[in-house]
Write a protein that holds these residues in place. Structure first.
Motif, PDB file in Angstrom:
ATOM      1  N   LYS A 140      -9.432  -2.094  18.876  1.00  0.00           N
ATOM      2  CA  LYS A 140      -8.256  -2.571  18.365  1.00  0.00           C
ATOM      3  C   LYS A 140      -8.234  -2.616  16.739  1.00  0.00           C
ATOM      4  CE  LYS A 140      -9.490  -7.656  18.439  1.00  0.00           C
ATOM      5  NZ  LYS A 140      -9.007  -9.039  19.096  1.00  0.00           N
ATOM      6  N   THR A 141      -7.187  -2.457  16.112  1.00  0.00           N
ATOM      7  CA  THR A 141      -7.303  -2.299  14.962  1.00  0.00           C
ATOM      8  C   THR A 141      -5.924  -3.104  14.103  1.00  0.00           C
ATOM      9  OG1 THR A 141      -7.390  -0.717  12.833  1.00  0.00           O
ATOM     10  CG2 THR A 141      -6.072  -0.180  15.075  1.00  0.00           C
ATOM     11  N   LEU A 142      -6.206  -3.482  12.951  1.00  0.00           N
ATOM     12  CA  LEU A 142      -5.107  -3.983  12.094  1.00  0.00           C
ATOM     13  C   LEU A 142      -4.547  -2.705  11.232  1.00  0.00           C
ATOM     14  CD1 LEU A 142      -6.696  -7.119  10.870  1.00  0.00           C
ATOM     15  CD2 LEU A 142      -5.298  -7.127  12.433  1.00  0.00           C
ATOM     16  N   LEU A 143      -4.991  -1.523  11.281  1.00  0.00           N
ATOM     17  CA  LEU A 143      -4.743  -0.533  10.320  1.00  0.00           C
ATOM     18  C   LEU A 143      -3.283   0.177  11.076  1.00  0.00           C
ATOM     19  CD1 LEU A 143      -8.208   1.096   9.572  1.00  0.00           C
ATOM     20  CD2 LEU A 143      -6.768  -0.324   8.183  1.00  0.00           C
ATOM     21  N   PRO A 144      -2.435   0.520  10.044  1.00  0.00           N
ATOM     22  CA  PRO A 144      -1.420   1.472  10.617  1.00  0.00           C
ATOM     23  C   PRO A 144      -2.124   2.489  11.018  1.00  0.00           C
ATOM     24  CG  PRO A 144      -0.894   0.236   8.657  1.00  0.00           C
ATOM     25  CD  PRO A 144      -2.342  -0.005   8.752  1.00  0.00           C
ATOM     26  N   ALA A 145      -1.402   3.676  11.746  1.00  0.00           N
ATOM     27  CA  ALA A 145      -1.966   4.605  12.424  1.00  0.00           C
ATOM     28  C   ALA A 145      -2.318   5.700  11.296  1.00  0.00           C
ATOM     29  CB  ALA A 145      -0.886   5.432  13.401  1.00  0.00           C
ATOM     30  N   GLU A 146      -1.408   5.687  10.220  1.00  0.00           N
ATOM     31  CA  GLU A 146      -1.745   6.897   9.197  1.00  0.00           C
ATOM     32  C   GLU A 146      -3.187   6.460   8.505  1.00  0.00           C
ATOM     33  OE1 GLU A 146      -0.631   9.838   7.887  1.00  0.00           O
ATOM     34  OE2 GLU A 146       1.366   9.894   9.145  1.00  0.00           O
ATOM     35  N   GLU A 147      -3.154   4.957   8.319  1.00  0.00           N
ATOM     36  CA  GLU A 147      -4.577   4.520   7.483  1.00  0.00           C
ATOM     37  C   GLU A 147      -5.670   4.631   8.541  1.00  0.00           C
ATOM     38  OE1 GLU A 147      -4.110   0.642   5.699  1.00  0.00           O
ATOM     39  OE2 GLU A 147      -1.946   1.158   5.020  1.00  0.00           O
ATOM     40  N   LEU A 148      -5.613   4.601   9.815  1.00  0.00           N
ATOM     41  CA  LEU A 148      -6.513   4.702  10.550  1.00  0.00           C
ATOM     42  C   LEU A 148      -6.903   6.272  10.509  1.00  0.00           C
ATOM     43  CD1 LEU A 148      -8.322   3.668  13.034  1.00  0.00           C
ATOM     44  CD2 LEU A 148      -6.521   4.326  14.572  1.00  0.00           C
ATOM     45  N   LEU A 149      -6.034   7.150  10.604  1.00  0.00           N
ATOM     46  CA  LEU A 149      -6.172   8.381  10.551  1.00  0.00           C
ATOM     47  C   LEU A 149      -7.067   8.901   9.198  1.00  0.00           C
ATOM     48  CD1 LEU A 149      -5.970  11.630  11.398  1.00  0.00           C
ATOM     49  CD2 LEU A 149      -3.801  11.364  10.098  1.00  0.00           C
ATOM     50  N   GLN A 150      -6.774   8.224   8.282  1.00  0.00           N
ATOM     51  CA  GLN A 150      -7.531   8.481   6.923  1.00  0.00           C
ATOM     52  C   GLN A 150      -8.915   7.993   6.940  1.00  0.00           C
ATOM     53  OE1 GLN A 150      -5.294   6.641   3.742  1.00  0.00           O
ATOM     54  NE2 GLN A 150      -3.421   7.532   3.996  1.00  0.00           N
ATOM     55  N   ILE A 151      -9.166   6.956   7.646  1.00  0.00           N
ATOM     56  CA  ILE A 151     -10.792   6.236   7.888  1.00  0.00           C
ATOM     57  C   ILE A 151     -11.505   7.235   8.571  1.00  0.00           C
ATOM     58  CG2 ILE A 151     -12.032   4.411   8.769  1.00  0.00           C
ATOM     59  CD1 ILE A 151     -10.994   3.545   6.285  1.00  0.00           C
ATOM     60  N   LEU A 152     -10.726   7.972   9.743  1.00  0.00           N
ATOM     61  CA  LEU A 152     -11.480   8.833  10.650  1.00  0.00           C
ATOM     62  C   LEU A 152     -11.661  10.075   9.790  1.00  0.00           C
ATOM     63  CD1 LEU A 152      -9.557   8.061  13.902  1.00  0.00           C
ATOM     64  CD2 LEU A 152     -11.876   6.983  13.073  1.00  0.00           C
ATOM     65  N   GLN A 153     -10.977  10.459   8.875  1.00  0.00           N
ATOM     66  CA  GLN A 153     -11.212  11.651   8.304  1.00  0.00           C
ATOM     67  C   GLN A 153     -12.196  11.608   7.264  1.00  0.00           C
ATOM     68  OE1 GLN A 153      -7.158  12.704   6.893  1.00  0.00           O
ATOM     69  NE2 GLN A 153      -6.872  14.030   8.871  1.00  0.00           N
ATOM     70  N   GLN A 154     -12.386  10.373   6.737  1.00  0.00           N
ATOM     71  CA  GLN A 154     -13.481  10.044   5.731  1.00  0.00           C
ATOM     72  C   GLN A 154     -14.636  10.248   6.241  1.00  0.00           C
ATOM     73  OE1 GLN A 154     -12.499   6.314   3.734  1.00  0.00           O
ATOM     74  NE2 GLN A 154     -10.644   7.273   2.936  1.00  0.00           N
ATOM     75  N   ILE A 155     -14.803   9.559   7.394  1.00  0.00           N
ATOM     76  CA  ILE A 155     -16.147   9.545   8.534  1.00  0.00           C
ATOM     77  C   ILE A 155     -16.458  11.112   8.793  1.00  0.00           C
ATOM     78  CG2 ILE A 155     -17.085   8.760  10.543  1.00  0.00           C
ATOM     79  CD1 ILE A 155     -15.308   6.258  10.315  1.00  0.00           C
ATOM     80  N   GLU A 156     -15.515  11.765   9.184  1.00  0.00           N
ATOM     81  CA  GLU A 156     -15.544  12.995   9.351  1.00  0.00           C
ATOM     82  C   GLU A 156     -16.432  13.908   8.189  1.00  0.00           C
ATOM     83  OE1 GLU A 156     -12.158  14.446  12.814  1.00  0.00           O
ATOM     84  OE2 GLU A 156     -11.874  14.747  10.668  1.00  0.00           O
ATOM     85  N   GLN A 157     -15.620  13.693   7.080  1.00  0.00           N
ATOM     86  CA  GLN A 157     -16.080  14.430   5.956  1.00  0.00           C
ATOM     87  C   GLN A 157     -17.639  13.860   5.419  1.00  0.00           C
ATOM     88  OE1 GLN A 157     -13.064  13.587   2.988  1.00  0.00           O
ATOM     89  NE2 GLN A 157     -11.466  14.623   4.176  1.00  0.00           N
ATOM     90  N   HIS A 158     -17.806  12.605   5.629  1.00  0.00           N
ATOM     91  CA  HIS A 158     -19.430  12.139   5.381  1.00  0.00           C
ATOM     92  C   HIS A 158     -20.220  12.742   6.152  1.00  0.00           C
ATOM     93  CE1 HIS A 158     -22.098   9.421   4.153  1.00  0.00           C
ATOM     94  NE2 HIS A 158     -22.706   9.025   5.347  1.00  0.00           N
ATOM     95  N   ALA A 159     -19.774  13.254   7.494  1.00  0.00           N
ATOM     96  CA  ALA A 159     -20.765  13.928   8.416  1.00  0.00           C
ATOM     97  C   ALA A 159     -20.850  15.467   8.197  1.00  0.00           C
ATOM     98  CB  ALA A 159     -20.274  13.810   9.770  1.00  0.00           C
TER      99      ALA A 159
END
Length: 270
Positions: A180-199
């Motif tokens: 469950k998240t407070l983030l809008p879908a686009e902001e959630l996507l940005q967070i996930l992509q940042q985690i991918e990039q960190h990996a």
């Protein structure tokens, strides 16, 4: 959903674009509709099953007094998030911050900003087929879980699957989480992509090997199609490595486009 309503809570605070507003302050008025299931509290007469509106009022007053923002848009946004994080029974809220003494050289009643915010349900697929696959996944889930705007509610098993597509590569480790998240879908996507990039994720070969893959499968029951994001995930009906772990945590989740449960889709694919 039931509503606990707070009207015209008066707070003296220090928000405004002009330095004089932030130094001298002025009165603000806050209206809040808190969407809460009050059924159990009403049946048991026990406040523990609801939200104490007195405590909420004190929280709002303290927040407005102890923070300073140029814009009432920012005050409303930050207050809404703080309320949702502090008072867990509140599923969503309608919040208005009203400023009757705004510096406008005309006769007017007041200016205000009104926003609707709340928790959203999302399902996210994870996968890796390079290096220490399990560590990449575990680190990613830990990073997701540390974010205050995201709470992980369920995690499927990690399953070994053959690669999807025509690229020759190692087997994947795949699974799905429910959050469950407070983030809008686009902001959630940005967070996930940042985690991918960190990996160390690199997007060089379509359906190619990757250290980490995080895909939004569902976001509430919304149908989203933008340049950056398509939800529900458009090819999930053909992917056993998505449907099988989804079966573990949400077999009766209904796809908003196909109007079929995950179980139905999985059975059809098999």
């Amino acid at each position: 959903m039931d509503i606990i309503r707070i009207n015209e809570l008066e707070v003296y605070a220090y928000h405004g674009v002009y330095a004089d507003e932030r130094e001298k302050g002025q009165f603000f008025y806050v209206n809040a509709d808190l969407y809460v299931d009050t059924r159990k509290a009403g049946m048991t007469d026990d406040l523990n099953y609801s939200v104490n509106y007195g405590t909420v009022c004190e929280f709002i007053a303290d927040f407005m007094k102890n923070n300073t923002y140029n814009l009432i848009e920012t005050a409303a946004e930050q207050l809404a998030q703080a309320l949702l994080l502090e008072f867990k029974p509140v599923k969503s809220l309608l919040l208005e911050v009203r400023k009757p003494s705004a510096p406008i050289a005309l006769e007017f009643g007041s200016v205000s900003v009104e926003i609707v915010r709340g928790w959203h349900e999302a399902y996210i697929a994870f996968g890796s087929n390079m290096g220490d696959r399990e560590k990449y996944i575990d680190d990613a889930l830990a990073a997701v879980g540390k974010l205050p705007q995201i709470e992980i509610e369920a995690i499927s098993d990690k399953i070994v699957t053959a690669p999807y597509g025509n690229v020759e590569q190692e087997d994947f480790l795949n699974g799905v989480i429910k959050v469950k998240t407070l983030l809008p879908a686009e902001e959630l996507l940005q967070i996930l992509q940042q985690i991918e990039q960190h990996a160390g994720r690199k997007r060089e070969i379509h359906w190619g090997p990757r250290t980490l893959d995080l895909d939004i499968l569902f976001y509430d029951d919304e149908i989203i199609a933008t340049n950056n994001l398509v939800v529900p995930h458009p090819d999930m009906k053909n992917r056993e490595f998505v449907l099988k772990p989804l079966m573990q945590i949400a077999p009766y989740k209904v796809h908003p486009v196909y109007h079929k449960t995950i179980k139905d889709m999985y059975d059809e694919l098999r």
